[in-house]
Design an enzyme around this catalytic site. Structure first.
Site, short mmCIF file in Angstrom:
data_model
loop_
_atom_site.label_atom_id
_atom_site.label_comp_id
_atom_site.label_asym_id
_atom_site.label_seq_id
_atom_site.Cartn_x
_atom_site.Cartn_y
_atom_site.Cartn_z
N ARG A 110 149.27 18.71 117.82
CA ARG A 110 148.32 18.01 118.68
C ARG A 110 147.02 18.80 118.70
O ARG A 110 147.03 20.01 118.95
CB ARG A 110 148.83 17.83 120.10
CG ARG A 110 147.79 17.05 120.92
CD ARG A 110 148.24 16.66 122.30
NE ARG A 110 147.22 15.76 122.87
CZ ARG A 110 147.47 14.70 123.60
NH1 ARG A 110 148.70 14.38 123.89
NH2 ARG A 110 146.50 13.96 124.07
N ASP A 165 143.45 14.11 118.57
CA ASP A 165 142.80 14.00 119.88
C ASP A 165 141.49 14.78 119.89
O ASP A 165 141.35 15.77 119.17
CB ASP A 165 143.76 14.53 120.96
CG ASP A 165 143.32 14.12 122.36
OD1 ASP A 165 142.45 13.23 122.49
OD2 ASP A 165 143.83 14.71 123.33
N GLY A 166 140.57 14.33 120.69
CA GLY A 166 139.32 15.07 120.89
C GLY A 166 138.09 14.43 120.27
O GLY A 166 137.02 15.04 120.27
N ASN A 225 145.87 2.55 124.74
CA ASN A 225 144.44 2.61 124.38
C ASN A 225 143.68 1.31 124.65
O ASN A 225 142.45 1.30 124.66
CB ASN A 225 144.25 3.01 122.91
CG ASN A 225 144.51 4.48 122.64
OD1 ASN A 225 144.94 4.87 121.55
ND2 ASN A 225 144.27 5.34 123.63
C1 FPP Z 1 141.66 10.41 120.12
O1 FPP Z 1 140.43 10.91 120.57
C2 FPP Z 1 141.53 9.58 118.94
C3 FPP Z 1 141.88 8.26 118.84
C4 FPP Z 1 142.43 7.51 119.99
C5 FPP Z 1 141.68 7.48 117.62
C6 FPP Z 1 141.90 8.16 116.31
C7 FPP Z 1 141.22 7.37 115.27
C8 FPP Z 1 140.57 7.86 114.18
C9 FPP Z 1 140.53 9.28 113.80
C10 FPP Z 1 139.80 6.93 113.30
C11 FPP Z 1 140.50 6.05 112.33
C12 FPP Z 1 141.87 6.40 111.96
C13 FPP Z 1 142.44 6.10 110.78
C14 FPP Z 1 143.88 6.40 110.60
C15 FPP Z 1 141.72 5.51 109.66
P1 FPP Z 1 139.92 10.52 122.04
O2 FPP Z 1 139.04 9.34 121.90
O3 FPP Z 1 141.10 10.35 122.94
O4 FPP Z 1 139.11 11.81 122.39
P2 FPP Z 1 138.88 12.46 123.85
O5 FPP Z 1 140.24 12.84 124.37
O6 FPP Z 1 138.02 13.66 123.55
O7 FPP Z 1 138.20 11.43 124.68
#
Ligand code: FPP
Length: 250
Positions: free
Chosen positions: A191, A23-24, A71
């Site tokens: 997390r 996350d983040g 998502n």
């Molecule tokens: C959460 O951050 C992250 C995700 C929903 C996606 C995770 C994906 C990757 C790291 C890229 C590809 C993955 C693989 C396995 C190749 P957020 O967007 O919720 O961040 P925020 O809470 O700061 O908005």
């Protein structure tokens, strides 16, 4: 720094399975004055470093929560970017998996993913299916409530067809009908980004999992952060409802 933290880890008491709520990415991008999708691309480096560190240590399962059933409400541009990133990363990293003896698996409703994603995932799973090192489990289009609902549906169908009596439904039967039937429960759940939520992730499987929360945003997460989480895990006394410390996988 890195080697000293790693050296402190007791290799006889490693978590069998580590699960991570990454996350983040969005906040990281914002802090760097970039658009959200830039945070996701930077997150790939964190995935790579974490997977390598875990495989090197001898962790058996690493599950990453990469895309939840919730998502889909994000802007189409962001979803498309995430799916493209997934396809590109899986294709580019298949050789890394082969070099590091890593087998790729997925949990979640992968039939709901775009065709290009399913294709690159299936190709990589096929190429790595005989590898007996760490299993990297990507949770994609996954949520725990979806998984439990599916399990209920599958069990009900078995009862309806006369294959199963309702009185024979027990915890083992439920676990067998989850996506994780062949995967042991995580011993450590991490997390990132300072949020204290489980976000519909592996609710059944984390009944006795040790939880570790770190303020580090996912794109900044590196092997030292993995080592810190494991060292913290190793300080904990796990009792599983009893009164004495118990090690699960001995
Ligand atoms: C959460 O951050 C992250 C995700 C929903 C996606 C995770 C994906 C990757 C790291 C890229 C590809 C993955 C693989 C396995 C190749 P957020 O967007 O919720 O961040 P925020 O809470 O700061 O908005």
């Amino acid at each position: 720094m890195s080697s000293s933290l790693k050296d402190k880890i007791d290799k006889r008491n490693l978590p069998w399975h580590i699960a991570i709520i990454m996350d983040g990415n969005g906040r990281w991008a914002e802090q760097h004055g970039k658009i959200r999708t830039f945070g996701h691309s930077q997150g790939v480096e964190a995935v790579r470093d974490t997977a390598k560190a875990c495989a090197e240590l001898g962790i058996r399962y690493l599950t990453l929560y990469a895309f939840s059933t919730e998502n889909w409400i994000r802007p189409k541009f962001e979803i498309d970017a995430l799916m493209t990133l997934l396809v590109d990363t899986i294709s580019a990293e298949t050789q890394t998996f082969l070099n590091n003896n890593i087998r790729l698996l997925t949990i979640g409703d992968t039939l709901g993913l775009p065709e290009t994603c399913r294709k690159s995932l299936n190709e990589c799973m096929e190429k790595t299916k005989k590898l007996d090192g760490m299993k990297l489990v990507l949770a994609l289009n996954y949520s725990s409530k979806w998984e439990l609902t599916e399990a209920a549906r599958k069990i009900a169908a078995q009862v309806e067809s006369g294959k199963l009596k309702s009185s024979d439904i027990d915890e083992k039967k439920v676990a067998e009908n989850l996506n994780t039937a062949a995967i042991p429960d995580p011993e450590l759940l991490i997390r990132t980004s300072g949020e204290f939520r489980i976000s519909n992730f592996m609710l059944w499987q984390i009944a006795y999992t040790e939880l570790y929360f770190t303020p580090v945003l996912w794109p900044d997460f590196r092997r030292d952060d993995v080592y810190k989480a494991i060292l913290d895990f190793q300080k904990r006394e796990r009792r599983f409802g009893g009164i004495k410390a118990i090690k699960q996988h001995e």
